[in-house]
Design an enzyme around this catalytic site. Sequence first.
Site, PDB file in Angstrom:
ATOM      1  N   TYR A  73      -9.209  11.354   4.108  1.00  0.00           N
ATOM      2  CA  TYR A  73      -9.444  11.353   2.645  1.00  0.00           C
ATOM      3  C   TYR A  73     -10.892  11.754   2.143  1.00  0.00           C
ATOM      4  O   TYR A  73     -10.846  12.499   1.097  1.00  0.00           O
ATOM      5  CB  TYR A  73      -9.436   9.801   2.218  1.00  0.00           C
ATOM      6  CG  TYR A  73      -8.288   9.088   2.745  1.00  0.00           C
ATOM      7  CD1 TYR A  73      -6.879   9.558   2.116  1.00  0.00           C
ATOM      8  CD2 TYR A  73      -8.078   7.991   3.420  1.00  0.00           C
ATOM      9  CE1 TYR A  73      -5.664   8.878   2.434  1.00  0.00           C
ATOM     10  CE2 TYR A  73      -6.882   7.513   3.984  1.00  0.00           C
ATOM     11  CZ  TYR A  73      -5.619   7.719   3.420  1.00  0.00           C
ATOM     12  OH  TYR A  73      -4.544   7.274   4.003  1.00  0.00           O
TER      13      TYR A  73
ATOM     14  N   GLU B  13      -3.609  14.718   3.090  1.00  0.00           N
ATOM     15  CA  GLU B  13      -3.748  14.088   1.983  1.00  0.00           C
ATOM     16  C   GLU B  13      -4.222  14.601   0.701  1.00  0.00           C
ATOM     17  O   GLU B  13      -4.315  14.016  -0.461  1.00  0.00           O
ATOM     18  CB  GLU B  13      -4.977  13.152   2.587  1.00  0.00           C
ATOM     19  CG  GLU B  13      -4.792  12.254   3.632  1.00  0.00           C
ATOM     20  CD  GLU B  13      -3.743  11.107   3.366  1.00  0.00           C
ATOM     21  OE1 GLU B  13      -3.268  10.810   2.170  1.00  0.00           O
ATOM     22  OE2 GLU B  13      -3.077  10.712   4.376  1.00  0.00           O
TER      23      GLU B  13
ATOM     24  N   HIS C 225       0.713  -1.264  -0.102  1.00  0.00           N
ATOM     25  CA  HIS C 225      -0.149  -0.071  -0.138  1.00  0.00           C
ATOM     26  C   HIS C 225       0.691   1.395   0.171  1.00  0.00           C
ATOM     27  O   HIS C 225       1.695   1.260   0.772  1.00  0.00           O
ATOM     28  CB  HIS C 225      -1.061  -0.065   1.212  1.00  0.00           C
ATOM     29  CG  HIS C 225      -1.994   1.076   1.019  1.00  0.00           C
ATOM     30  ND1 HIS C 225      -3.397   1.112   0.370  1.00  0.00           N
ATOM     31  CD2 HIS C 225      -1.931   2.399   1.475  1.00  0.00           C
ATOM     32  CE1 HIS C 225      -3.905   2.073   0.217  1.00  0.00           C
ATOM     33  NE2 HIS C 225      -3.201   3.181   1.158  1.00  0.00           N
ATOM     34  N   ALA C 226       0.765   2.228  -0.979  1.00  0.00           N
ATOM     35  CA  ALA C 226       1.495   3.526  -1.139  1.00  0.00           C
ATOM     36  C   ALA C 226       1.572   4.237   0.094  1.00  0.00           C
ATOM     37  O   ALA C 226       0.687   4.390   0.803  1.00  0.00           O
ATOM     38  CB  ALA C 226       1.024   4.209  -2.306  1.00  0.00           C
TER      39      ALA C 226
ATOM     40  N   HIS D 273       2.771  14.591  -0.130  1.00  0.00           N
ATOM     41  CA  HIS D 273       3.155  14.273   1.424  1.00  0.00           C
ATOM     42  C   HIS D 273       4.615  14.628   1.701  1.00  0.00           C
ATOM     43  O   HIS D 273       4.975  15.405   2.741  1.00  0.00           O
ATOM     44  CB  HIS D 273       3.101  12.700   1.896  1.00  0.00           C
ATOM     45  CG  HIS D 273       1.521  12.474   1.878  1.00  0.00           C
ATOM     46  ND1 HIS D 273       0.717  13.059   2.747  1.00  0.00           N
ATOM     47  CD2 HIS D 273       0.888  11.395   1.649  1.00  0.00           C
ATOM     48  CE1 HIS D 273      -0.566  12.408   2.695  1.00  0.00           C
ATOM     49  NE2 HIS D 273      -0.338  11.089   1.972  1.00  0.00           N
TER      50      HIS D 273
ATOM     51  N   HIS E 103       0.162  11.873  -5.426  1.00  0.00           N
ATOM     52  CA  HIS E 103      -0.297  12.012  -3.918  1.00  0.00           C
ATOM     53  C   HIS E 103       0.823  11.982  -2.802  1.00  0.00           C
ATOM     54  O   HIS E 103       1.016  12.705  -2.024  1.00  0.00           O
ATOM     55  CB  HIS E 103      -1.377  10.934  -3.879  1.00  0.00           C
ATOM     56  CG  HIS E 103      -2.152  10.805  -2.491  1.00  0.00           C
ATOM     57  ND1 HIS E 103      -3.284  11.352  -2.149  1.00  0.00           N
ATOM     58  CD2 HIS E 103      -1.522  10.155  -1.429  1.00  0.00           C
ATOM     59  CE1 HIS E 103      -3.457  11.077  -0.812  1.00  0.00           C
ATOM     60  NE2 HIS E 103      -2.211  10.205  -0.339  1.00  0.00           N
ATOM     61  N   GLU E 104       1.671  10.857  -3.240  1.00  0.00           N
ATOM     62  CA  GLU E 104       2.439  10.377  -2.179  1.00  0.00           C
ATOM     63  C   GLU E 104       3.718  11.708  -1.995  1.00  0.00           C
ATOM     64  O   GLU E 104       4.221  12.157  -1.235  1.00  0.00           O
ATOM     65  CB  GLU E 104       3.277   9.379  -2.466  1.00  0.00           C
ATOM     66  CG  GLU E 104       2.211   8.044  -2.550  1.00  0.00           C
ATOM     67  CD  GLU E 104       1.704   8.162  -1.178  1.00  0.00           C
ATOM     68  OE1 GLU E 104       2.226   8.298  -0.203  1.00  0.00           O
ATOM     69  OE2 GLU E 104       0.484   7.361  -1.363  1.00  0.00           O
TER      70      GLU E 104
ATOM     71  N   HIS F 265      -6.656   0.355   5.361  1.00  0.00           N
ATOM     72  CA  HIS F 265      -6.650   1.357   6.666  1.00  0.00           C
ATOM     73  C   HIS F 265      -7.260   0.655   7.968  1.00  0.00           C
ATOM     74  O   HIS F 265      -6.865   1.233   8.879  1.00  0.00           O
ATOM     75  CB  HIS F 265      -7.171   2.538   6.202  1.00  0.00           C
ATOM     76  CG  HIS F 265      -6.458   2.982   5.130  1.00  0.00           C
ATOM     77  ND1 HIS F 265      -6.765   2.534   3.753  1.00  0.00           N
ATOM     78  CD2 HIS F 265      -5.999   4.296   5.075  1.00  0.00           C
ATOM     79  CE1 HIS F 265      -5.966   3.445   2.816  1.00  0.00           C
ATOM     80  NE2 HIS F 265      -5.677   4.449   3.526  1.00  0.00           N
TER      81      HIS F 265
END
Length: 619
Positions: A528, A416, A358-359, A392, A388-389, A518
């Site tokens: 999210y 997020e 999971h990323a 962060h 997305h990553e 999650h």
Amino acid sequence: MKHLLSSAVSLLTLSFVACQQAPESHSENVSKMVEAATPDTSAAPTQQEAKEFLEAAAVEIETLGEYAARVAWVKANFITQDTNWLESKVGEDVALLSTRLANQAKRFNGLQLPEDMRRKMDGLKRGSNFPAPERKGAAKELAEIMTRLDSRYGTGKFDYNGDTLNLGQASDIIATSDDPEELRAVWEGWRTVSPAMKGDYADMVKIINEGASELGYADAGALWRSGYDMDADDFVAETDRIWGQVKPLYDQLHCAVRAGLNEKYGDEVVPLDEPIRADLLGNMWGQSWGNIYDVVKPEGAAPGVDTTKLLKEKEYDALKMVKTAEKFFTSMGFDPLPETFYERSLITKPEDREVVCHASAWNIDSKDDIRIKMCTKVNAEDFSTVHHELGHNFYQRAYKNQPVFYQGGANDGFHEAIGDMIALSITPEYLVKIGLLDKADVPGEDADLALLMRQAMDKVAFLPFGLMVDQWRWKVFSGDYTPAQYNEGWWELRDKYQGLKAPSERSADAFDPGAKYHIPGNTPYMRYFLAHILQFQFHKAACDAAGFEGPLHRCSVYGNKVVGEKFNDMLEMGQSKPWPDALEAFTGTREMDGSAILEYFAPLQAYLEEQNKDRTCGW
Ligand code: X8Z
Ligand code: ZN
């Protein structure tokens, strides 16, 4: 996002399961520092003592945090009995530290403190999202359960047609198959991984509820809801209000998608007056539907853009996808990622060992050692996930000079939303600039509906899922759903919010929530839902700041340094101020609100209403 020691909700969190323990001698030293700062628990404390306590706490958090992050990184990149052991051990230490600091902070309750110190103290008093009670052995038990759950998910596999499938392989089938029997079998197969988690999950709920109660909360759900710079009940009312704003748009999309699936599969598989079968939506959890865009492709509209096809045609690989996403950020004036990012990140699935696929994005040392870990596939979904990553990571680096207490998102939804906001700028015109799309292939205005529909299948479809996951957890924590009702409760909410149903009767031992990362991965989910609202507010504000005058879905802020600077101003704040201050700094408004996403999709909503006018919508 994986992060150990900072989050919008709490300072010390196990949510990323790694926790460990600093070498003993060092641990003792720092403990003594904290002891020294709070010498006599009976005397009325002074502001000076509070200051010293916070300073010593920061050292402890930073020290244990880095150690825990490194252990967690190794475990997530190499799941074995030993790395699980190490992670449980450090998890226990993190839980113990968090509980101890929360209790010590209470001592300063009655003391008048400057706002900044009060904010730090309040952060400490919230403990973690997964708080261990003080009783002996509880932190250890909790940490072991959390590690076990996460690893069970990460290594999950099942047999199908003589093959052993992991989640990545199963997801590919769900994304591409249009055989309802096969879809159902693979969907059910992945859910054979989770019944074994149920006992652990129920035990974990008991432990963290006890921990939350010691911290002064009704249950762990109340603790989670209290992390938004507002009264916990007001937060619930806010999420309900926002859902009320966007639900009419979701209902229209649901109606059109059900009709499209009905045309494809017939009345038997997709009856027109029932919730949609969850295995038909192109995603293992029915959370985003972009993979079945074809069933709702607007008739007569010019085609949009097939990003998966473009990436494959231009022979992109995982590295090129990451470099492309990085370039978006640097085009806005952000510094490039450090060399170590590329040396240390994991961006493709290794064949020879078990990893958590999971990323996630990591901030190992609260400074420049930032990394991602994902089993990237060359497709549109992962192209967006890469952005997305990196969102962060760029956020983490922007707030690295804040005190450790403030190294987190303004709220967890902000964290997020950053990379997602950038990904909203992936327009056809932008794809031309980076050479992915030929200029002659840029779709004209007559493709607007297609572009919006494609985007809605991911972003609008996600909204009720984003909302229901923690609605479920809140009810689990409050005891509204007992372990015997876990699965039934899950489907009650899947029905209520998403209008989805299981493809077949679920067995008595099923634990379908455990089949979503999650839940066993111990990561709160309301973030999210918030992010899917916030990213459109950010996008609109960015486009306004850029002076863009066209429709929002055609706006790209690629290369815009003015926007980049303003964005960075918000990111640098981290968690140092209540989130409405951060939101105001970038968007001029102090409220999370659905009007931006509604504006973005307004032409699509009008189109859907027209398409659906003779249909019976709802379920
Ligand atoms: O978990 C994630 C990210 C890591 S923070 C890949 N997301 C949610 C999910 O996959 O369920 C991003 C969107 C929702
Ligand atoms: Zn994320």
